[in-house]
Design a protein around this motif. Structure first.
Motif, PDB file in Angstrom:
ATOM      1  N   LEU A  95      38.038  36.357  43.044  1.00  0.00           N
ATOM      2  CA  LEU A  95      38.564  36.279  41.685  1.00  0.00           C
ATOM      3  C   LEU A  95      40.005  35.808  41.665  1.00  0.00           C
ATOM      4  O   LEU A  95      40.391  34.988  40.839  1.00  0.00           O
ATOM      5  CB  LEU A  95      38.452  37.647  41.002  1.00  0.00           C
ATOM      6  N   ARG A 145      30.844  40.614  36.562  1.00  0.00           N
ATOM      7  CA  ARG A 145      30.790  40.273  37.985  1.00  0.00           C
ATOM      8  C   ARG A 145      29.385  40.371  38.557  1.00  0.00           C
ATOM      9  O   ARG A 145      29.066  39.696  39.545  1.00  0.00           O
ATOM     10  CB  ARG A 145      31.734  41.189  38.770  1.00  0.00           C
ATOM     11  N   TYR A 173      35.274  37.547  33.550  1.00  0.00           N
ATOM     12  CA  TYR A 173      34.608  37.415  34.846  1.00  0.00           C
ATOM     13  C   TYR A 173      34.517  38.759  35.565  1.00  0.00           C
ATOM     14  O   TYR A 173      33.521  39.062  36.226  1.00  0.00           O
ATOM     15  CB  TYR A 173      35.335  36.391  35.717  1.00  0.00           C
ATOM     16  N   GLU A 174      35.554  39.577  35.440  1.00  0.00           N
ATOM     17  CA  GLU A 174      35.523  40.894  36.072  1.00  0.00           C
ATOM     18  C   GLU A 174      34.464  41.779  35.417  1.00  0.00           C
ATOM     19  O   GLU A 174      33.726  42.490  36.103  1.00  0.00           O
ATOM     20  CB  GLU A 174      36.904  41.548  35.970  1.00  0.00           C
ATOM     21  N   SER A 205      33.944  39.100  42.867  1.00  0.00           N
ATOM     22  CA  SER A 205      35.122  39.958  42.915  1.00  0.00           C
ATOM     23  C   SER A 205      36.029  39.613  44.085  1.00  0.00           C
ATOM     24  O   SER A 205      37.248  39.761  44.013  1.00  0.00           O
ATOM     25  CB  SER A 205      34.702  41.425  43.012  1.00  0.00           C
TER      26      SER A 205
END
Length: 235
Positions: free
Chosen positions: A76, A133, A129-130, A73
């Motif tokens: 990112l 995470r 990806y978020e 995070s």
């Protein structure tokens, strides 16, 4: 009637389960910092490849968190591709957008921070990806080897492009220097790739590749770079 109702409900459940499985889209390409630049060398007859100063790779490899560089995070924003593939808007993971090398999708494909088009990249990669995470980490890596290979003419490559990973190398240099140069033998597609070994963890992260299409300059024995694609396995 009750039995028929149960059968109907069972059928709905099975259909929903199958639809859910079919609706699961594959994860996005793995993100990494491995090859910072691929350019033409002297007299445009060779490729000069620059290995990244501080290589790293995103991975689901489950190691002691002390071996990772930072929480996903926190980095990112730095990982986000530059630009979006407009043909993929609304398509989600695995859509039919600008993903194919040699098939006309180069101008609309998303770009990495180094300017490479992203093979199988999509406009929802950041969201994936978020949402995952807690499953991925960023690891420091070292370039254990650098491979170089001719992949074929543009026509042959378009018909059967190789997937991510190593190929039969024409040249393979172990413990490469920061900059390496390879001679170009003919027009077509070439792959340069680094083998990423864990820097703080004992793990082989495989290869990170860039596929490059070069064409002959009109009336000369030198070349122009037409396309550069980052080709990564799905994370």
């Amino acid at each position: 009637m009750r039995r028929r109702r149960l059968l109907q409900l069972s059928g709905v459940a099975v259909t929903a389960a199958v639809a859910g499985c079919l609706g699961n889209n594959p994860p996005p390409p793995r993100r990494s910092n491995a090859i910072s630049d691929v350019a033409l060398g002297d007299q445009s007859e060779s490729l000069t490849v620059n290995v990244a100063d501080d290589p790293w790779v995103m991975s689901r490899y489950d190691a002691d968190t002390s071996g990772s560089l930072a929480e996903p995070s926190s980095v990112l924003a730095a990982l986000s591709p530059v630009g979006l593939a407009s043909a993929q808007k609304g398509g989600g993971r695995g859509g039919s957008g600008a993903t194919g090398r040699g098939t006309g999708g180069y101008t609309t494909a998303p770009r990495t921070g180094h300017g490479y088009a992203v093979y199988h990249g999509g406009d929802d990669d950041d969201e994936w990806y978020e949402n995952h995470r807690d499953e991925v980490q960023r690891y420091g890596a070292a370039a254990g080897a650098l491979g170089f290979a001719y992949l074929g003419s543009n026509a042959a490559f378009t018909d059967d492009p190789p997937g991510p990973g190593p190929v039969p190398w024409d040249e393979k240099r172990t413990e490469p220097s920061d900059t390496e140069t390879f001679d170009l033998s003919r027009p077509g597609w070439y792959r340069v790739a680094t083998k990423l070994d864990g820097e703080n963890v004992n793990h082989d992260f495989g290869w990170a590749a860039v596929d490059v299409r070069v064409d002959s300059q009109f009336g000369q024995d030198s070349y122009d770079i037409e396309e550069e694609w980052k080709v990564s396995p799905r994370i």
